[in-house]
Design a protein around this motif. Structure first.
Motif, mmCIF file in Angstrom:
data_model
loop_
_atom_site.group_PDB
_atom_site.id
_atom_site.type_symbol
_atom_site.label_atom_id
_atom_site.label_comp_id
_atom_site.label_asym_id
_atom_site.label_seq_id
_atom_site.Cartn_x
_atom_site.Cartn_y
_atom_site.Cartn_z
ATOM 1 N N LYS A 82 0.833 -1.200 0.000
ATOM 2 C CA LYS A 82 0.000 0.000 0.000
ATOM 3 C C LYS A 82 0.875 1.260 0.000
ATOM 4 O O LYS A 82 0.604 2.223 -0.716
ATOM 5 C CB LYS A 82 -0.919 0.015 1.227
ATOM 6 C CG LYS A 82 -1.874 -1.162 1.331
ATOM 7 C CD LYS A 82 -2.919 -1.142 0.254
ATOM 8 C CE LYS A 82 -3.913 -2.278 0.415
ATOM 9 N NZ LYS A 82 -4.917 -2.304 -0.677
ATOM 10 N N ILE A 83 1.930 1.241 0.805
ATOM 11 C CA ILE A 83 2.834 2.394 0.882
ATOM 12 C C ILE A 83 3.547 2.600 -0.446
ATOM 13 O O ILE A 83 3.707 3.736 -0.914
ATOM 14 C CB ILE A 83 3.856 2.199 2.026
ATOM 15 C CG1 ILE A 83 3.126 2.179 3.375
ATOM 16 C CG2 ILE A 83 4.910 3.301 2.001
ATOM 17 C CD1 ILE A 83 4.016 1.819 4.550
ATOM 18 N N TYR A 84 3.949 1.504 -1.083
ATOM 19 C CA TYR A 84 4.614 1.601 -2.384
ATOM 20 C C TYR A 84 3.686 2.237 -3.418
ATOM 21 O O TYR A 84 4.106 3.080 -4.221
ATOM 22 C CB TYR A 84 5.058 0.216 -2.849
ATOM 23 C CG TYR A 84 5.651 0.205 -4.243
ATOM 24 C CD1 TYR A 84 6.823 0.903 -4.511
ATOM 25 C CD2 TYR A 84 5.031 -0.481 -5.284
ATOM 26 C CE1 TYR A 84 7.375 0.911 -5.788
ATOM 27 C CE2 TYR A 84 5.566 -0.483 -6.553
ATOM 28 C CZ TYR A 84 6.738 0.210 -6.801
ATOM 29 O OH TYR A 84 7.266 0.217 -8.064
ATOM 30 N N ALA A 85 2.426 1.854 -3.391
ATOM 31 C CA ALA A 85 1.454 2.433 -4.323
ATOM 32 C C ALA A 85 1.332 3.937 -4.105
ATOM 33 O O ALA A 85 1.247 4.721 -5.057
ATOM 34 C CB ALA A 85 0.092 1.762 -4.146
ATOM 35 N N MET A 86 1.326 4.351 -2.846
ATOM 36 C CA MET A 86 1.189 5.776 -2.533
ATOM 37 C C MET A 86 2.440 6.550 -2.956
ATOM 38 O O MET A 86 2.351 7.656 -3.507
ATOM 39 C CB MET A 86 0.927 5.941 -1.041
ATOM 40 C CG MET A 86 -0.403 5.329 -0.602
ATOM 41 S SD MET A 86 -0.609 5.217 1.187
ATOM 42 C CE MET A 86 -0.902 6.935 1.590
ATOM 43 N N LEU A 87 3.626 5.987 -2.714
ATOM 44 C CA LEU A 87 4.868 6.635 -3.152
ATOM 45 C C LEU A 87 4.898 6.761 -4.678
ATOM 46 O O LEU A 87 5.393 7.759 -5.218
ATOM 47 C CB LEU A 87 6.083 5.828 -2.667
ATOM 48 C CG LEU A 87 6.364 5.860 -1.164
ATOM 49 C CD1 LEU A 87 7.490 4.877 -0.820
ATOM 50 C CD2 LEU A 87 6.738 7.270 -0.713
ATOM 51 N N SER A 88 4.355 5.761 -5.356
ATOM 52 C CA SER A 88 4.314 5.780 -6.820
ATOM 53 C C SER A 88 3.508 6.970 -7.317
ATOM 54 O O SER A 88 3.909 7.663 -8.263
ATOM 55 C CB SER A 88 3.698 4.482 -7.353
ATOM 56 O OG SER A 88 4.450 3.359 -6.953
ATOM 57 N N TRP A 89 2.354 7.193 -6.676
ATOM 58 C CA TRP A 89 1.541 8.320 -7.114
ATOM 59 C C TRP A 89 2.243 9.645 -6.862
ATOM 60 O O TRP A 89 2.198 10.557 -7.701
ATOM 61 C CB TRP A 89 0.182 8.337 -6.421
ATOM 62 C CG TRP A 89 -0.512 9.653 -6.651
ATOM 63 C CD1 TRP A 89 -0.712 10.654 -5.761
ATOM 64 C CD2 TRP A 89 -1.018 10.129 -7.900
ATOM 65 N NE1 TRP A 89 -1.323 11.720 -6.353
ATOM 66 C CE2 TRP A 89 -1.521 11.432 -7.678
ATOM 67 C CE3 TRP A 89 -1.091 9.590 -9.184
ATOM 68 C CZ2 TRP A 89 -2.100 12.197 -8.693
ATOM 69 C CZ3 TRP A 89 -1.676 10.353 -10.199
ATOM 70 C CH2 TRP A 89 -2.162 11.636 -9.937
ATOM 71 N N LEU A 90 2.906 9.800 -5.719
ATOM 72 C CA LEU A 90 3.589 11.053 -5.416
ATOM 73 C C LEU A 90 4.620 11.382 -6.494
ATOM 74 O O LEU A 90 4.822 12.558 -6.835
ATOM 75 C CB LEU A 90 4.260 10.961 -4.045
ATOM 76 C CG LEU A 90 3.304 10.924 -2.842
ATOM 77 C CD1 LEU A 90 4.078 10.687 -1.550
ATOM 78 C CD2 LEU A 90 2.483 12.199 -2.757
ATOM 79 N N TRP A 91 5.269 10.354 -7.040
ATOM 80 C CA TRP A 91 6.237 10.592 -8.123
ATOM 81 C C TRP A 91 5.518 10.965 -9.407
ATOM 82 O O TRP A 91 5.865 11.919 -10.086
ATOM 83 C CB TRP A 91 7.090 9.335 -8.340
ATOM 84 C CG TRP A 91 8.232 9.576 -9.309
ATOM 85 C CD1 TRP A 91 9.493 9.994 -9.010
ATOM 86 C CD2 TRP A 91 8.185 9.438 -10.729
ATOM 87 N NE1 TRP A 91 10.246 10.119 -10.149
ATOM 88 C CE2 TRP A 91 9.452 9.781 -11.227
ATOM 89 C CE3 TRP A 91 7.198 9.055 -11.631
ATOM 90 C CZ2 TRP A 91 9.762 9.750 -12.580
ATOM 91 C CZ3 TRP A 91 7.496 9.030 -12.984
ATOM 92 C CH2 TRP A 91 8.768 9.369 -13.448
ATOM 93 N N VAL A 92 4.473 10.196 -9.744
ATOM 94 C CA VAL A 92 3.745 10.414 -10.999
ATOM 95 C C VAL A 92 3.068 11.781 -11.004
ATOM 96 O O VAL A 92 3.002 12.453 -12.034
ATOM 97 C CB VAL A 92 2.700 9.297 -11.214
ATOM 98 C CG1 VAL A 92 1.749 9.645 -12.351
ATOM 99 C CG2 VAL A 92 3.386 7.976 -11.487
ATOM 100 N N ALA A 93 2.554 12.208 -9.845
ATOM 101 C CA ALA A 93 1.805 13.467 -9.778
ATOM 102 C C ALA A 93 2.632 14.648 -10.272
ATOM 103 O O ALA A 93 2.095 15.610 -10.829
ATOM 104 C CB ALA A 93 1.341 13.716 -8.349
#
Length: 374
Positions: A82-93
């Protein structure tokens, strides 16, 4: 600048993407899986950081819940994902611009972060209803607009959101709920299935449902009803459709052993409409598959027990919600009269339109597109 459709799991994003094939506005949509957008080096770094954070969070939550004798079902690996998914979005954003963020499921791991990104940029967020409104993650709804299956869920969520706002004082909640129809599930009106004399049992015996919604006694009652149905001479077959996350129970195996030609196991991977088309009636607890069966024209029953789980999202079907013995008696009645069977079929189709708009899938036409951009 694009309207941005964002979701992580291919199993959910691909069916949604197929609905827009050859759509005149397809080029304005950007289907994205944040975890696939990250360069390899960042993937390794984020996974490493997520693993550390997941272990720390798991230990903290375990100790916190242990004080109240509560066992944490999640593993540290699940939390890390779950944390990895959230970090992924922060980069993509930081790499994209959008006018509207469309969330397939509002309460997924990075949905909160996507909503925060949109809010900071002054952009809209839209989410689809995922299933029957049945757990605490469904409330509050904080997107700009929420697209529901039908009028029933729209009114139910609106009421829950208003109650939540009154209790908490929170003001940034959604007040724009729009009935649209089914997003993924096929709804095909079946012909008169009276002659099939077959009962479809929709299973819901998964650990998280049993623990979270207190379904243990209801599932036990459903198993007992299954055995009684198999004893009825005017019922040719009983089909058990397991939940995708369930295992075959001892009760089912026992029924199969005692009634090998009458008791049949389906497969959760089979299309639901395949099981509906070979059945005369359906029975279950509060699975969304029951609402699909009803909208397809199959006389459907929701099993009720004393102090059993209930969700107001399905209240439009209350007239078909019975105790075990009443279900058995009613099935005997409509199975013995085609006239009564067809009357029930017509009534269930009429009521189902409250749950699924026009008993149909969403029509991805120009009118629907306007809900994305207006």
């Amino acid at each position: 600048m694009r309207t941005c459709v964002i979701y992580g799991k291919p199993s959910i994003i691909l069916p949604l993407k197929k609905r827009f094939v050859n759509h005149p506005n397809l080029k304005k949509l950007y289907f994205i899986n944040p975890q696939n957008e990250i360069p390899r080096g960042y993937q390794i770094l984020f996974k490493y950081l997520a693993a550390i954070a997941g272990k720390l969070d798991y230990q903290y939550l375990s100790n916190l819940l242990a004080e109240h004798n509560i066992h944490l079902r999640w593993s540290s690996e699940m939390i890390s994902n779950k944390i990895y998914a959230m970090l992924s979005w922060l980069w993509v954003a930081n790499q994209i611009e959008f006018e509207t963020a469309i969330l397939r499921v509002e309460w997924e791991s990075y949905s909160f972060l996507i909503k925060e990104t949109a809010k900071c940029r002054g952009k809209k967020t839209i989410a689809f209803q995922h299933g029957v409104i049945s757990h605490t993650l469904d409330i509050p709804v904080t997107v700009s607009r929420f697209l529901t299956f039908g009028e029933q869920s729209a009114q139910f969520l609106q009421s829950l959101n208003q109650d939540f706002a009154k209790i908490t004082g929170q003001t940034n909640l959604c007040n724009d709920f729009r009935p649209c129809g089914s997003v993924i599930d096929n709804i095909q009106i079946i012909p008169n299935n009276f002659e099939q004399k077959t009962v479809l049992i929709i299973d819901q015996s998964v650990d998280r449902a049993i623990g979270f919604n207190g379904l243990k006694e209801q599932i036990k009652t459903l198993d007992e009803l299954l055995e009684k149905l198999l004893m009825q001479e005017n019922i040719k077959k009983v089909i058990i459709r397991p939940h995708p996350e369930a295992t075959i129970s001892d009760a089912w195996i026992s029924c199969k052993c005692h009634y090998p030609d009458k008791c049949d196991f389906s497969n959760a991977k089979f299309p639901l409409d395949m099981d509906i088309s070979r059945s005369s009636v359906a029975i279950g607890l509060f699975s969304g598959a029951l609402a699909i069966a009803a909208a397809s024209g199959l006389p459907t029953y929701w099993l009720k027990t004393v102090d059993g789980y209930y969700t107001g999202d399905l209240s439009c079907f209350d007239e078909f919600t019975f105790f075990s013995e009443d279900i058995l008696e009613d099935i005997q009645k409509i199975m013995s009269s085609e006239k009564l069977y067809l009357e029930r079929r017509n009534r269930i189709l009429e009521v189902s339109q409250q749950y699924y708009k026009n008993n149909q899938k969403i029509n991805f036409d120009e009118h629907f597109w306007q809900m994305f951009i207006e």
